[in-house]
Write a protein that holds these residues in place. Sequence first.
Motif, PDB file in Angstrom:
ATOM      1  N   THR A  71       0.901  -1.198  -0.031  1.00 44.50           N
ATOM      2  CA  THR A  71       0.000  -0.021   0.091  1.00 44.50           C
ATOM      3  C   THR A  71       0.810   1.212   0.013  1.00 44.50           C
ATOM      4  OG1 THR A  71      -1.651  -1.140   1.248  1.00 44.50           O
ATOM      5  CG2 THR A  71      -1.690   1.205   1.196  1.00 44.50           C
ATOM      6  N   THR A  72       0.720   2.264  -0.849  1.00 44.65           N
ATOM      7  CA  THR A  72       1.241   3.439  -0.748  1.00 44.65           C
ATOM      8  C   THR A  72       0.295   4.577   0.165  1.00 44.65           C
ATOM      9  OG1 THR A  72       2.061   2.927  -3.041  1.00 44.65           O
ATOM     10  CG2 THR A  72       2.034   5.520  -2.212  1.00 44.65           C
ATOM     11  N   LEU A  73       1.223   5.185   0.906  1.00 49.53           N
ATOM     12  CA  LEU A  73       0.389   6.497   1.746  1.00 49.53           C
ATOM     13  C   LEU A  73       0.778   7.959   0.939  1.00 49.53           C
ATOM     14  CD1 LEU A  73       1.913   5.496   5.171  1.00 49.53           C
ATOM     15  CD2 LEU A  73      -0.249   4.930   4.160  1.00 49.53           C
ATOM     16  N   PRO A  74      -0.368   8.772   0.930  1.00 48.41           N
ATOM     17  CA  PRO A  74      -1.331   8.641   2.007  1.00 48.41           C
ATOM     18  C   PRO A  74      -2.392   7.913   1.317  1.00 48.41           C
ATOM     19  CG  PRO A  74      -1.307  10.863   0.681  1.00 48.41           C
ATOM     20  CD  PRO A  74       0.054  10.091   0.398  1.00 48.41           C
ATOM     21  N   LEU A  75      -3.451   7.410   2.169  1.00 50.23           N
ATOM     22  CA  LEU A  75      -4.526   6.540   1.893  1.00 50.23           C
ATOM     23  C   LEU A  75      -5.758   7.615   1.398  1.00 50.23           C
ATOM     24  CD1 LEU A  75      -4.580   3.975   4.546  1.00 50.23           C
ATOM     25  CD2 LEU A  75      -3.674   3.780   2.482  1.00 50.23           C
ATOM     26  N   GLU A  76      -6.427   7.193   0.589  1.00 52.93           N
ATOM     27  CA  GLU A  76      -7.513   7.812  -0.185  1.00 52.93           C
ATOM     28  C   GLU A  76      -8.799   8.258   0.886  1.00 52.93           C
ATOM     29  OE1 GLU A  76     -10.724   7.929  -3.817  1.00 52.93           O
ATOM     30  OE2 GLU A  76      -9.139   6.450  -3.717  1.00 52.93           O
ATOM     31  N   ARG A  77      -9.272   9.473   0.924  1.00 48.19           N
ATOM     32  CA  ARG A  77     -10.283   9.734   1.748  1.00 48.19           C
ATOM     33  C   ARG A  77     -11.448  10.139   1.057  1.00 48.19           C
ATOM     34  NH1 ARG A  77      -8.690  10.842   7.149  1.00 48.19           N
ATOM     35  NH2 ARG A  77      -6.437  10.463   7.662  1.00 48.19           N
ATOM     36  N   LEU A  78     -12.637   9.912   1.464  1.00 47.38           N
ATOM     37  CA  LEU A  78     -13.980  10.492   0.684  1.00 47.38           C
ATOM     38  C   LEU A  78     -13.895  12.126   0.919  1.00 47.38           C
ATOM     39  CD1 LEU A  78     -16.595   7.958   1.691  1.00 47.38           C
ATOM     40  CD2 LEU A  78     -15.212   8.081  -0.670  1.00 47.38           C
ATOM     41  N   ASP A  79     -13.633  12.536   2.424  1.00 50.65           N
ATOM     42  CA  ASP A  79     -13.387  13.718   2.620  1.00 50.65           C
ATOM     43  C   ASP A  79     -12.512  14.090   3.590  1.00 50.65           C
ATOM     44  OD1 ASP A  79     -14.884  14.161   5.283  1.00 50.65           O
ATOM     45  OD2 ASP A  79     -16.592  13.194   4.169  1.00 50.65           O
ATOM     46  N   PRO A  80     -12.245  15.237   4.020  1.00 50.03           N
ATOM     47  CA  PRO A  80     -11.148  15.272   5.142  1.00 50.03           C
ATOM     48  C   PRO A  80     -11.644  14.925   6.393  1.00 50.03           C
ATOM     49  CG  PRO A  80     -11.397  17.439   3.957  1.00 50.03           C
ATOM     50  CD  PRO A  80     -12.749  16.818   3.426  1.00 50.03           C
ATOM     51  N   THR A  81     -12.921  14.974   6.733  1.00 52.60           N
ATOM     52  CA  THR A  81     -13.314  14.340   8.173  1.00 52.60           C
ATOM     53  C   THR A  81     -13.473  12.728   8.321  1.00 52.60           C
ATOM     54  OG1 THR A  81     -15.738  14.764   7.694  1.00 52.60           O
ATOM     55  CG2 THR A  81     -14.665  16.763   8.353  1.00 52.60           C
ATOM     56  N   THR A  82     -13.350  12.361   7.043  1.00 49.65           N
ATOM     57  CA  THR A  82     -13.843  10.900   7.238  1.00 49.65           C
ATOM     58  C   THR A  82     -12.382   9.830   6.935  1.00 49.65           C
ATOM     59  OG1 THR A  82     -15.802  11.165   6.145  1.00 49.65           O
ATOM     60  CG2 THR A  82     -14.876   8.958   5.993  1.00 49.65           C
ATOM     61  N   PRO A  83     -12.190   8.987   8.075  1.00 50.72           N
ATOM     62  CA  PRO A  83     -11.096   8.154   7.898  1.00 50.72           C
ATOM     63  C   PRO A  83     -11.044   7.447   6.673  1.00 50.72           C
ATOM     64  CG  PRO A  83     -12.223   7.914  10.087  1.00 50.72           C
ATOM     65  CD  PRO A  83     -13.067   8.686   9.227  1.00 50.72           C
ATOM     66  N   PRO A  84      -9.901   6.984   6.118  1.00 50.81           N
ATOM     67  CA  PRO A  84      -9.814   6.285   4.917  1.00 50.81           C
ATOM     68  C   PRO A  84     -10.490   5.031   5.325  1.00 50.81           C
ATOM     69  CG  PRO A  84      -7.641   7.125   5.230  1.00 50.81           C
ATOM     70  CD  PRO A  84      -8.645   7.548   6.569  1.00 50.81           C
ATOM     71  N   ALA A  85     -11.129   4.614   4.041  1.00 54.05           N
ATOM     72  CA  ALA A  85     -11.986   3.331   4.073  1.00 54.05           C
ATOM     73  C   ALA A  85     -11.091   2.048   4.017  1.00 54.05           C
ATOM     74  CB  ALA A  85     -12.762   3.054   2.806  1.00 54.05           C
ATOM     75  N   ALA A  86      -9.845   2.336   3.553  1.00 51.49           N
ATOM     76  CA  ALA A  86      -8.930   1.298   3.632  1.00 51.49           C
ATOM     77  C   ALA A  86      -8.634   0.873   5.060  1.00 51.49           C
ATOM     78  CB  ALA A  86      -7.474   1.800   2.945  1.00 51.49           C
ATOM     79  N   TYR A  87      -8.689   1.640   5.934  1.00 54.12           N
ATOM     80  CA  TYR A  87      -8.448   1.289   7.475  1.00 54.12           C
ATOM     81  C   TYR A  87      -9.191   0.079   7.692  1.00 54.12           C
ATOM     82  CZ  TYR A  87      -5.862   5.464   8.791  1.00 54.12           C
ATOM     83  OH  TYR A  87      -5.068   6.671   8.829  1.00 54.12           O
ATOM     84  N   ARG A  88     -10.553   0.077   7.502  1.00 55.18           N
ATOM     85  CA  ARG A  88     -11.322  -1.178   7.768  1.00 55.18           C
ATOM     86  C   ARG A  88     -10.904  -2.355   7.119  1.00 55.18           C
ATOM     87  NH1 ARG A  88     -16.647  -0.387   9.432  1.00 55.18           N
ATOM     88  NH2 ARG A  88     -15.967   1.780  10.208  1.00 55.18           N
ATOM     89  N   TRP A  89     -10.666  -2.358   5.940  1.00 56.69           N
ATOM     90  CA  TRP A  89     -10.129  -3.602   5.297  1.00 56.69           C
ATOM     91  C   TRP A  89      -8.777  -3.825   5.934  1.00 56.69           C
ATOM     92  CZ3 TRP A  89      -5.800  -5.573   3.384  1.00 56.69           C
ATOM     93  CH2 TRP A  89      -6.038  -6.935   2.383  1.00 56.69           C
ATOM     94  N   LEU A  90      -7.832  -3.186   6.244  1.00 52.10           N
ATOM     95  CA  LEU A  90      -6.681  -3.355   6.935  1.00 52.10           C
ATOM     96  C   LEU A  90      -6.815  -4.099   8.394  1.00 52.10           C
ATOM     97  CD1 LEU A  90      -4.510  -0.401   5.730  1.00 52.10           C
ATOM     98  CD2 LEU A  90      -4.173  -2.714   5.064  1.00 52.10           C
TER      99      LEU A  90
END
Length: 385
Positions: free
Chosen positions: A3-22
Amino acid sequence: METTLPLERLDPTTPPAAYRWLQEHEPVARVAGADGTPAWLVTSHELVAAGLADPHLGLTPPGVPVDERASLFQDGPAHTRLRRLVARAFTPRRVAELAPRIEELADEHVTAFVAAAEDGPADLVDLVAAPLAVGSLGLLLGVALEDHPHFRVLVDDALRADPGDPALLAEAERAWGALMGFTSELVAAARERPGDDLLSALVGIRDADDGRLDDGELIALVTALLAAGVITIRGGLAVAVVRLLQDDLLPGLAERPDVPDLVDELVRRTGVEVFPRWAQSDLALGDVTIVAGEKVLLRLEAANHDPARFPDPEALCPGRPGPHLGFGRGPHHCLGAALARVELTAALTALSRRAPHLRLAVPVAEIPWHRGEVDSGPTVLMLRT
């Protein structure tokens, strides 16, 4: 696949969706930074908490020399000594005694912000978050009120300078040199004329085992407190306000009996991070063996949104059982946690009373956002009353 950082976010206040999978599949994952530097990214609450407390993970790569006066940004016996001495002066009682003055300061800044917003959108970061953060630390350290504007200019210049940019290196050195010079003057004044403030207490503190803090340690310590305290509150307050406006929780907040619990939930959801860690020797974290010298990113934002620890993690639920990791854990747990809670409570309460119907001047996705290695938050937060 790495995985390459930074992880994609839907908006600035939302944690990256990738966190849940990881968290579900690879809570200790091999990643590459934006510059290609390899690291281990830790996302589960359980393993982030374990990493924060693990003495085999340090703030510098093994073998890299560290100035023993480098404030609290070090490990081992030198850090333990500094921490013990500082903790004797930086007490919850001292912060509690300061709370009424911080509340007055917050009310003054919010009043000025509301007056400015009568003529159109006003910037909460510039008019409330930044001056409250600097002013509260000024009160804590004994900075004279008439020196607060100059104090803020020095802090703002230092934090805006980027020592990692060769083109700005000279400016960064000048800005930090000016701030440390001002801090040196504060230390000298506290030695000559001790007052009822944290710096005077630090100057006078001594311990049979640990001795006392010398001027170099005091200057480094105060500079570290300023950097950490201002960054945390400036970004944290702005993020907290955005979240409250999203959930329409600002009206009536000042009268809620659970304001401390609500503030704690806002801290949980704020994206302040700890500094990267480095394996001092081979160690196991979960099912992964981390080799000495490797970089480890313990992601507080991910841990504080881990559904295995916090059901419905993206909801604000005051009174959640059990502590979060918003202020870290272990030997580097944030010394200023009590102060941060007082500042956030004072500012949000004042905003609720004086401007309960605030609204964003632009959509959340259009808010200019800074996201550094350890801090994040709006650089500008334009609001309407």
